[in-house]
Design a protein around this motif. Sequence first.
Motif, PDB file in Angstrom:
ATOM      1  N   SER A 309       0.858  -1.177   0.000  1.00 53.68           N
ATOM      2  CA  SER A 309       0.000   0.000   0.000  1.00 53.68           C
ATOM      3  C   SER A 309       0.899   1.233   0.000  1.00 53.68           C
ATOM      4  N   TYR A 318       4.331  -1.832   3.306  1.00 54.46           N
ATOM      5  CA  TYR A 318       3.730  -3.156   3.337  1.00 54.46           C
ATOM      6  C   TYR A 318       2.738  -3.249   4.497  1.00 54.46           C
ATOM      7  N   ALA A 321      -3.007  -7.542   4.085  1.00 55.50           N
ATOM      8  CA  ALA A 321      -4.112  -7.132   3.222  1.00 55.50           C
ATOM      9  C   ALA A 321      -5.349  -7.996   3.470  1.00 55.50           C
ATOM     10  N   GLY A 940      -4.500  -0.251  -0.034  1.00 57.65           N
ATOM     11  CA  GLY A 940      -3.891  -1.536  -0.338  1.00 57.65           C
ATOM     12  C   GLY A 940      -4.913  -2.602  -0.694  1.00 57.65           C
TER      13      GLY A 940
END
Length: 959
Positions: A309, A318, A321, A940
Motif C-alpha cells: 500500500s 507493506y 491485506a 492496499g
Amino acid sequence: MTQPVPPAFAERHIGPGDAETEEMLEVVGASSLDALIDAAIPAGIRAEKPLDIEAAASEQAVIDELRAIADENTVVTSMIGLGYYGTHTPPVVKRNILENPAWYTAYTPYQPEISQGRLEALLNFQTVVSDLTGLDVANASMLDEGTAAAEAMTLMRRAAKAKEGAVLVLDSRLLPQTVGVIETRALPLGIETVIVDLDDIDSADALSFAVDGKPVFGVIVQYPGKDGEIRDFRKLADAAHGLGALVTAAADLLALTLLAEPASWGADVAVGSSQRFGVPMGFGGPHAGYMAVGQKLSRTMPGRLVGVSVDVEGKPGYRLALQTREQHIRREKATSNICTAQVLLAVMASMYAVWHGPVGLKNIALHAHGHAKALGEALAAGGVDVTTARFFDTITVSVPGRAAEITAKALENGVNLCVVDDDTLSISTDETTVLGDLVAVCDAFGVEAPTGVDTVEPDFGDVARTSEYLTHPVFHAHRSETAMLRYLRRLADRDYALDRGMIPLGSCTMKLNATTEMESITWPEFASLHPFAPADQTKGIRDLAGQLSAWLVEITGYDEVSLQPNAGSQGELAGLMAIRAYHRANGDDERTVCLIPSSAHGTNAASAAMAGLQVVVVKSASDGSIDMDDLRAKIDKHGDRLAAIMVTYPSTHGVYEDTITELCELVHAAGGQVYVDGANMNALVGVARPGHFGADVSHLNLHKTFCIPHGGGGPGVGPVGVRSHLAPYLPNHPLAAEAGPSTGVGPISAAPFGSASILPISWAYIRLMGSAGLTAATHLAVLNANYIAARLRDSYPVLYTGENGLVAHECILDLRELTKISGVTVDDVAKRLIDYGFHAPTMSFPVAGTLMVEPTESEDKGEIDRFCDAMIAIRAEIQDVIDGKVAVDKSVLRGAPHTAHSLAGEWDAEYDRMTAAYPAGVDPRAKYWPPVRRIDGAHGDRNLICSCPPPEAFEESED
C-alpha cells in the motif's frame, strides 16, 4: 498455601526484583503478593496444592540434560522423503534469522509501520511461491502441507458452488499424512472424500464414472506423486473443470524449478511445504506450508496475505491485506480458523531463495535429481525393478519379500529408506545427498554402485518447465555474504521486536524467550530427525515430549495431553473434535450447539464452525462477565442439543470471574462439555488448574505461556489437554501408532508430534523454573498488570475489574469517551506510541475503542514505568485536542508515526519537529525510527499487490 523459594533462573526470567515488587505493591494497595493473589483470584478455583515440578540446578544443568536427551536420538541419512527432506540452512540465514532475537521475538505484523522488515521478507516468500506455482497470489504461509491441503478443500468447496452431495476426489498418490489431515477435517463438515487412481482419467465422463456419477467440487493431486512419478495432469484438469470442479496441486517447490508450473496445466490452487528451502526436518516441524491461488480466488483464500500500500506521504509500505477475511473479524463466517502463519520459517525459506537465486535453486534441484537418476540406473542395471519411469527425486522399486531385509542393511550403512509395504521401497534424494549415500544404498541391494553423478538438465518432455521465475532483483542482488548480511540487518532494523522494548499486547503474552531455552533447537540430534524415522532412532525427542506432556498435565489438572496441534487454532479444533466424537460415541449425534461468549477470541467461533458445530452467542453483562441469566436461557433453549461451551479464563476482559465453577456445573448438568481456551493460562499456572475447577478440555499456547517465541507471527504449538473421558478422542496419526489413541479423531497436523523441534524450548522453560518459579511468574504477571491499571486509571478508565477492583494478567483501557469528545482514536494512540518507542497494546479487542494491555512477568518496573509515562503523556496530548489548543486532524497524534525522513524535509505541521520525534521520556540515544509513516490500509485492499513490486516503485516514491 506456602510457596517454595523460586530458583535462581526465575530471577532472570522475572523482571521486577524484590525492591521493585514492594514499590509496585504499594501503588496497587496490596500488603504482599500473596494478599494480592488472594484478593484477585476466587477461592473456589484455587489449587489445593502446589505444583510438583522440580527445578533444575542451573541453566548449564538444563543444557547438560538436553544434551543427554539428544544423545538418545540417532541421526542417520534420511532417504525417506514423503514431504520431508535434508537441506542445508545457509549459515548466514541460520545465524542472522533463526538465532537472532530481532527476528524470532517479533509479533504478528498487525502494526505494519513497525513491521516493514518481516513484511518485506514475507512478500519475498509470496513472490517465490507465486513464481514457482505460476498462480497469481500466494499467502504469507500456512501451518504445514497437510493443513494447507485441508484448507484448499474448503476453499474449493466454497468457490466451486458445488451441488448438494458433491465429493472431493483425492489422488491415490497423495502423501498419506495429507490424506489423513484432509479426512479428519472433512468428517465434521460432512464432506465425502473419494480416493481415486487418476492415471487414466482423461475426460469428464471418466472422472464422473470414477466417483459413481456423484457431483465433484474439487480434485487434489500430488505433483510429483508420493511414488515419485511425474504425471501430466492437463487432461485431468480439463476433466475436472468440465464437471465444474476446481483442481489443487500439492506441489514440491524445489521440483517446480524443473517442472511445468501447476498454473500452466490448469491447477486453480497450489499447496505444499517450503521445508526443503533451508528449514531443517526437525522431527516434523515447524515448517512453512504455502497456498497460492488464481486472482479470482484471492479474496476468499485463508491465511494472512501481505500486500503493498502507501503511507500518508504516498511512499510504498507493506501491510497485511484483506484482513476482513480473517477469523478475528468474521468469526464463524471466516474462511478458516487459521490466525497464525509460520512467519519465522517462511522468512527463512524466502531468504534461502534470496541467497541462492533462481540459478542456485535450479542447481540444487539438478543435484537432487541427478543423484536419484544415478541411483535408479544403478539399481536397474543390477536387476532391481524400478517402477518409476519419470521422476524428480524419488524412485519406487519392487523387491518382492525383501523390503525389510534391504531396509535393515541400508540402516547398517547409515541410511533410512521408506518402506511402502513388504514388497516395495521408495528412496528419495535431496540437497544433502552425496555419492557415498548412493554407495550405501546400492550395497544394501547388493548391486554395483555408480561411480559418479551427472547433474545435467533432464528431459521431462511436456512437463518440463519453460517459463522464468524469481526474476525480481531481490533474488539476484545478494550473492556475497556481505551483501546478504547487510540486507538482513536492514530488514531487522525496520522492525520492532522484544529485543527493543516491551510489546504490551493483551491476549498475546509477549514474554522473555530465554537464550538457554532456545539453544538446543539447532542441534542436529533434534533438527535433523525425519518425522517418520524408526521409533528406536527418536527415543530422546519422544521422551522429551512425554515429559513435557506430563508437566502440562500437572499444570493443567487434565489427564492426557496431545502435543500434535501446531498452533492454538489447531488445538481448538482438536479439542472440539474430541468433544464431538465423545458425544457420538454416547449416541448423542444431535449435540451440535456450541455456546460462545460475545467477547470470545474469533478463533473460537471459527473453530466451532470447522468442527461442524452451530455457534450460539452468549451475551456479556455490563461488567464484562458472562451474562449468567442469558447463559441459563441458552442452555434451557438448546439443552438437548448442547455439545459444549467455549470460554476463556481468566475472561477475555482480563478478569477472574467467580462464576466459572457455576458455569461448568450448568453446562455439565445439561449434558454438555466445557472448553476453556488456554490463551490466558499465564494467569493460572501454579494457582489454578482448569481440569480441577470444572473444565473438560483446553488448548494451551506454548508460544504464549511457555516461552516459544512468536517469530513474527509463528511458529506456535497448541497442545490440547483433556480429562480422561475425552482422552480416547485425541489426535492420532496414520504413520505413527504411538502418536495418539487408535480411537482418535485422526491427524490434526501433518507430523505425528506437530512442531516437535521447538518443544525443547518449553521443556527447558518449565525445567528451569520448577514449581516455585512458574508460580512466581504468575504472581508477577498479575502484579504487573494491576500496577499498570493503578498508574493509568486516572488517565484512562480501566474497563473491567474483578470483585475487589483488581484485574488478572491484563487490563483494558477504555478510550471510547475520550474518542467521543476529542476525535482521537485508538489508532492514533497506537501510532503515537511508536514515536515514544513502543509497540501498541491490542487494539479494539475484545471491545471496540479500547486498548488491552498485558505486560507479562518479564518486564521490569523501569520498562513498565516508561510505558505508563508515555501513555500519560499521550493523555495530555489528547487533552490539548479536547481543550481546543489543536484540531485533531492537525495534532501530533494524527500525524504519528514520524519518520526521520519526514523531519528532514519541508515542515508544515502545527507542532514542532522535536515534539514529533522526541516526546517526553524518549532517550535520543535509543530512538527507534519507523521506516514509513501511517499506512493507508484501504488503498492496499483496493489495489491488491501481493508480490515484490519493481524497484522503480520505490524510486518514484522518493522523487
